[in-house]
Design a protein around this motif. Structure first.
Motif, mmCIF file in Angstrom:
data_model
loop_
_atom_site.group_PDB
_atom_site.id
_atom_site.type_symbol
_atom_site.label_atom_id
_atom_site.label_comp_id
_atom_site.label_asym_id
_atom_site.label_seq_id
_atom_site.Cartn_x
_atom_site.Cartn_y
_atom_site.Cartn_z
ATOM 1 N N LEU A 17 0.840 -1.203 0.000
ATOM 2 C CA LEU A 17 0.000 0.000 0.000
ATOM 3 C C LEU A 17 0.874 1.251 0.000
ATOM 4 O O LEU A 17 0.572 2.221 -0.695
ATOM 5 C CB LEU A 17 -0.914 0.032 1.226
ATOM 6 N N ALA A 18 1.924 1.229 0.782
ATOM 7 C CA ALA A 18 2.836 2.376 0.814
ATOM 8 C C ALA A 18 3.569 2.511 -0.515
ATOM 9 O O ALA A 18 3.823 3.626 -0.974
ATOM 10 C CB ALA A 18 3.831 2.220 1.955
ATOM 11 N N ARG A 21 2.034 4.424 -3.670
ATOM 12 C CA ARG A 21 2.091 5.878 -3.806
ATOM 13 C C ARG A 21 2.831 6.287 -5.065
ATOM 14 O O ARG A 21 2.702 7.416 -5.525
ATOM 15 C CB ARG A 21 2.723 6.500 -2.572
ATOM 16 N N GLN A 114 0.673 11.484 -3.137
ATOM 17 C CA GLN A 114 1.097 10.132 -2.785
ATOM 18 C C GLN A 114 0.165 9.504 -1.759
ATOM 19 O O GLN A 114 -0.209 8.337 -1.893
ATOM 20 C CB GLN A 114 2.526 10.150 -2.259
ATOM 21 N N THR A 118 -2.413 6.174 -1.978
ATOM 22 C CA THR A 118 -2.466 5.146 -0.940
ATOM 23 C C THR A 118 -3.879 5.029 -0.382
ATOM 24 O O THR A 118 -4.389 3.932 -0.174
ATOM 25 C CB THR A 118 -1.471 5.471 0.187
ATOM 26 N N ALA A 122 -6.252 1.854 -0.373
ATOM 27 C CA ALA A 122 -6.620 1.414 0.971
ATOM 28 C C ALA A 122 -8.127 1.363 1.174
ATOM 29 O O ALA A 122 -8.600 0.795 2.156
ATOM 30 C CB ALA A 122 -5.991 2.330 2.016
ATOM 31 N N ILE A 155 -4.720 3.115 6.205
ATOM 32 C CA ILE A 155 -3.827 4.224 5.858
ATOM 33 C C ILE A 155 -2.677 4.318 6.865
ATOM 34 O O ILE A 155 -1.515 4.489 6.481
ATOM 35 C CB ILE A 155 -4.608 5.549 5.767
ATOM 36 N N ALA A 158 -0.124 1.677 6.272
ATOM 37 C CA ALA A 158 0.699 1.968 5.093
ATOM 38 C C ALA A 158 1.707 3.080 5.393
ATOM 39 O O ALA A 158 2.847 3.033 4.924
ATOM 40 C CB ALA A 158 -0.176 2.357 3.914
ATOM 41 N N TYR A 162 6.244 4.330 4.861
ATOM 42 C CA TYR A 162 6.724 5.485 4.103
ATOM 43 C C TYR A 162 8.144 5.824 4.586
ATOM 44 O O TYR A 162 8.501 5.553 5.742
ATOM 45 C CB TYR A 162 5.813 6.694 4.341
#
Length: 166
Positions: A17-18, A21, A114, A118, A122, A155, A158, A162
């Protein structure tokens, strides 16, 4: 990356998920519109199957429905598509804004676009929950709150992956 790969990763893999982006925005839009079309088709199907129940509740609607005839169905489909699109994009945008605040709080590097990407991926599980809650009216009253919490949790999970801000 194919739709089913995005779908599975959107459910199970916060690290991916990250990484999403960095996907092209067109790919993310296609993914979001797949859910919008699914949401619209299910909603329209429920309308089509229950339109007699809706019309029986109000005699004015029976008269109006007889005047319009079959045109009510394409208008309903179009209206449901517009409403679903508006709902999903506003939801993604609001949660992306909240996610950008979490990025700043956790001192992670990223910008709004970004985190929007995500947030869009998500929303897989929350959207499935919203569709499921639609079939159970007893749960539907708290459905938005539950799906919102799940969306935020995805979120946050994720954001953990980052990169750290320098």
């Amino acid at each position: 990356m194919k739709f089913h790969q995005l779908f599975i990763a959107g459910i199970y893999e916060p690290k991916k998920l990250a990484a999403f982006r960095l996907l092209p925005i067109g790919r993310v839009f296609k993914y979001v519109f797949m859910f919008i079309f699914l949401f619209t088709i299910i909603s329209f199907g429920r309308f089509y199957l229950n339109d007699e129940l809706l019309l029986e509740q109000n005699p004015d609607l029976i008269e109006h429905g007889a005047k319009i005839g079959w045109l009510i169905y394409p208008m309903a489909l179009l209206l449901q598509l517009v409403i679903s699109t508006f709902y999903v994009f506003i939801r993604i945008t609001i949660f992306a804004y909240i996610g950008s605040l979490f990025l700043k709080l956790r001192r992670k590097r990223g910008n709004y676009l970004q985190i929007w990407r995500t947030s869009a991926i998500a929303m897989t599980v929350p959207m499935l929950l919203t569709i499921g809650f639609d079939f159970f009216p007893g749960i539907a009253s708290n459905g938005f709150l539950i799906s919102s919490i799940v969306h935020l949790l995805y979120i946050l999970s994720a954001i953990k992956y980052y990169p750290i801000q320098q």
